[in-house]
Each structure stands twice: as structure tokens, then as C-alpha cells.
Motif scaffolding. Structure first.
Motif, PDB file in Angstrom:
ATOM      1  N   VAL A  32     -17.044   5.530  -6.652  1.00 43.21           N
ATOM      2  CA  VAL A  32     -17.099   4.071  -6.786  1.00 43.21           C
ATOM      3  C   VAL A  32     -18.537   3.592  -6.593  1.00 43.21           C
ATOM      4  N   LEU A  33     -19.226   4.129  -5.602  1.00 38.94           N
ATOM      5  CA  LEU A  33     -20.623   3.775  -5.367  1.00 38.94           C
ATOM      6  C   LEU A  33     -21.479   4.085  -6.594  1.00 38.94           C
ATOM      7  N   GLN A  34     -21.307   5.277  -7.143  1.00 39.67           N
ATOM      8  CA  GLN A  34     -22.061   5.669  -8.341  1.00 39.67           C
ATOM      9  C   GLN A  34     -21.765   4.734  -9.515  1.00 39.67           C
ATOM     10  N   THR A  35     -20.529   4.289  -9.622  1.00 41.33           N
ATOM     11  CA  THR A  35     -20.154   3.373 -10.702  1.00 41.33           C
ATOM     12  C   THR A  35     -20.815   2.013 -10.504  1.00 41.33           C
ATOM     13  N   PHE A  36     -20.887   1.535  -9.264  1.00 39.34           N
ATOM     14  CA  PHE A  36     -21.609   0.285  -8.996  1.00 39.34           C
ATOM     15  C   PHE A  36     -23.075   0.426  -9.393  1.00 39.34           C
ATOM     16  N   TRP A  37     -23.712   1.539  -9.002  1.00 39.35           N
ATOM     17  CA  TRP A  37     -25.118   1.743  -9.356  1.00 39.35           C
ATOM     18  C   TRP A  37     -25.305   1.823 -10.872  1.00 39.35           C
ATOM     19  N   ALA A  38     -24.383   2.477 -11.562  1.00 43.05           N
ATOM     20  CA  ALA A  38     -24.471   2.583 -13.026  1.00 43.05           C
ATOM     21  C   ALA A  38     -24.344   1.210 -13.678  1.00 43.05           C
ATOM     22  N   GLU A  39     -23.415   0.387 -13.184  1.00 47.09           N
ATOM     23  CA  GLU A  39     -23.261  -0.975 -13.723  1.00 47.09           C
ATOM     24  C   GLU A  39     -24.514  -1.808 -13.455  1.00 47.09           C
ATOM     25  N   LEU A  40     -25.073  -1.638 -12.275  1.00 47.87           N
ATOM     26  CA  LEU A  40     -26.301  -2.357 -11.922  1.00 47.87           C
ATOM     27  C   LEU A  40     -27.419  -2.023 -12.904  1.00 47.87           C
ATOM     28  N   ASP A  82     -12.344  -0.653 -11.422  1.00 49.03           N
ATOM     29  CA  ASP A  82     -12.420  -2.054 -11.001  1.00 49.03           C
ATOM     30  C   ASP A  82     -13.844  -2.603 -10.976  1.00 49.03           C
ATOM     31  N   VAL A  83     -14.824  -1.733 -11.001  1.00 41.42           N
ATOM     32  CA  VAL A  83     -16.205  -2.144 -10.759  1.00 41.42           C
ATOM     33  C   VAL A  83     -16.713  -3.124 -11.813  1.00 41.42           C
ATOM     34  N   ASP A  88     -18.375  -8.654 -13.487  1.00 41.02           N
ATOM     35  CA  ASP A  88     -18.199  -9.793 -14.387  1.00 41.02           C
ATOM     36  C   ASP A  88     -17.731 -11.044 -13.654  1.00 41.02           C
ATOM     37  N   SER A  89     -16.706 -10.896 -12.845  1.00 40.58           N
ATOM     38  CA  SER A  89     -16.080 -12.055 -12.228  1.00 40.58           C
ATOM     39  C   SER A  89     -16.826 -12.570 -11.002  1.00 40.58           C
ATOM     40  N   HIS A  90     -17.253 -11.661 -10.129  1.00 39.98           N
ATOM     41  CA  HIS A  90     -17.787 -12.085  -8.839  1.00 39.98           C
ATOM     42  C   HIS A  90     -19.304 -11.963  -8.727  1.00 39.98           C
ATOM     43  N   LEU A  91     -19.840 -10.808  -9.059  1.00 40.95           N
ATOM     44  CA  LEU A  91     -21.274 -10.596  -8.823  1.00 40.95           C
ATOM     45  C   LEU A  91     -22.155 -11.379  -9.786  1.00 40.95           C
ATOM     46  N   GLY A  93     -20.692 -13.751 -11.770  1.00 42.49           N
ATOM     47  CA  GLY A  93     -19.995 -15.028 -11.797  1.00 42.49           C
ATOM     48  C   GLY A  93     -19.853 -15.533 -10.373  1.00 42.49           C
ATOM     49  N   THR A  94     -18.829 -16.329 -10.149  1.00 38.22           N
ATOM     50  CA  THR A  94     -18.628 -16.885  -8.811  1.00 38.22           C
ATOM     51  C   THR A  94     -17.208 -16.696  -8.303  1.00 38.22           C
ATOM     52  N   THR A  95     -16.379 -15.977  -9.047  1.00 39.63           N
ATOM     53  CA  THR A  95     -14.970 -15.871  -8.709  1.00 39.63           C
ATOM     54  C   THR A  95     -14.609 -14.472  -8.219  1.00 39.63           C
ATOM     55  N   PRO A  96     -14.218 -14.335  -6.957  1.00 34.30           N
ATOM     56  CA  PRO A  96     -13.767 -13.035  -6.469  1.00 34.30           C
ATOM     57  C   PRO A  96     -12.529 -12.552  -7.244  1.00 34.30           C
ATOM     58  N   VAL A  97     -12.365 -11.255  -7.307  1.00 37.28           N
ATOM     59  CA  VAL A  97     -11.220 -10.649  -7.988  1.00 37.28           C
ATOM     60  C   VAL A  97     -10.041 -10.682  -7.017  1.00 37.28           C
ATOM     61  N   GLN A  98      -9.130 -11.615  -7.231  1.00 37.20           N
ATOM     62  CA  GLN A  98      -8.040 -11.885  -6.301  1.00 37.20           C
ATOM     63  C   GLN A  98      -7.161 -10.676  -6.019  1.00 37.20           C
ATOM     64  N   ARG A  99      -6.848  -9.889  -7.026  1.00 42.07           N
ATOM     65  CA  ARG A  99      -5.921  -8.770  -6.853  1.00 42.07           C
ATOM     66  C   ARG A  99      -6.484  -7.659  -5.968  1.00 42.07           C
ATOM     67  N   LEU A 100      -7.804  -7.668  -5.725  1.00 45.55           N
ATOM     68  CA  LEU A 100      -8.436  -6.637  -4.903  1.00 45.55           C
ATOM     69  C   LEU A 100      -8.815  -7.115  -3.507  1.00 45.55           C
ATOM     70  N   LEU A 101      -8.596  -8.382  -3.216  1.00 39.98           N
ATOM     71  CA  LEU A 101      -8.996  -8.918  -1.910  1.00 39.98           C
ATOM     72  C   LEU A 101      -8.228  -8.230  -0.789  1.00 39.98           C
ATOM     73  N   ALA A 102      -8.948  -7.899   0.278  1.00 36.91           N
ATOM     74  CA  ALA A 102      -8.319  -7.306   1.463  1.00 36.91           C
ATOM     75  C   ALA A 102      -7.393  -8.344   2.072  1.00 36.91           C
ATOM     76  N   PRO A 103      -6.273  -7.900   2.632  1.00 32.25           N
ATOM     77  CA  PRO A 103      -5.369  -8.847   3.302  1.00 32.25           C
ATOM     78  C   PRO A 103      -6.088  -9.595   4.424  1.00 32.25           C
ATOM     79  N   GLU A 104      -5.722 -10.830   4.625  1.00 29.41           N
ATOM     80  CA  GLU A 104      -6.362 -11.655   5.650  1.00 29.41           C
ATOM     81  C   GLU A 104      -6.223 -11.064   7.044  1.00 29.41           C
ATOM     82  N   VAL A 105      -5.177 -10.297   7.298  1.00 32.39           N
ATOM     83  CA  VAL A 105      -4.974  -9.725   8.636  1.00 32.39           C
ATOM     84  C   VAL A 105      -6.034  -8.691   8.997  1.00 32.39           C
TER      85      VAL A 105
END
Length: 107
Positions: A32-40, A82-83, A88-91, A93-105
């Protein structure tokens, strides 16, 4: 180096196999880290986004975990697929990806 608008931390915590808490590394955190770096690199947005590996971010049982600052948004169960959506949506844009958000607890 310009100050980035968003900073992404990807959990790369590694624990011994069979550890009761598990670890993001064993779930594919490095991929996942490598995929973030590749997208960057692909998007050439080094002036807007920084990506850094990190130690444990907390909810290991829900890893791979990713945190985005300055909003302090935590994503859980992130896969390399997911990266692009997070970019596209959050980094970029301004909208976090809702389906991936950690539970509030846990956050």
C-alpha cells in the motif's frame, strides 16, 4: 521543498508472525505504501502531498491503517486498489472516502 497541503502516514508496523494484535506489514502495508508513492510520482504532486511510512497507528486488527493530516482522517482496511480513490477524492480533492473511514470508536 514546499510545505505539503496534506500528509499521508501509512502504517508499516511489523510484529512477529502469530502476534495477537497482528500487523499492517503482514496485511500488505508495504505494498500500500509503495502504491501511494507510485501515485504521488504519477500525479507529480510533490508540492501538495507528502507520503511517509509510520509505526503502529492503533487499530491493528483493522489494518492496513492510513492517516491523513491536517484533517486527522484515519482510514482502515486500505488496499492498494483504494489508493487512487483516496488521491482523487481526498488528497487532491476535499472529500474523505467514507467507506474506508475508521470507526469512530477507534479514532
Amino acid at each position: 521543498m514546499p510545505k505539503p497541503q496534506k500528509h499521508v502516514f501509512v502504517c508499516s508496523q511489523q510484529r512477529p508472525p502469530g502476534h495477537p494484535r497482528g500487523s499492517c506489514a503482514h496485511k500488505g502495508g508495504a505494498e500500500v505504501l509503495q502504491t501511494f508513492w507510485a501515485e504521488l510520482q504519477k500525479r507529480n504532486c510533490f508540492d501538495r502531498v507528502a507520503v511517509t511510512y509510520s509505526g503502529c497507528l492503533g487499530p491493528c486488527d483493522q489494518g492496513i491503517n492510513v492517516v491523513v493530516y491536517p484533517e486527522a482522517v484515519m482510514y482502515s482496511n486500505v488496499s492498494k486498489e483504494d489508493v487512487a480513490e483516496i488521491f482523487d477524492s481526498h488528497l487532491l480533492g476535499t472529500t474523505p472516502v467514507q467507506r474506508l473511514l475508521a470507526p469512530e470508536v477507534v479514532w
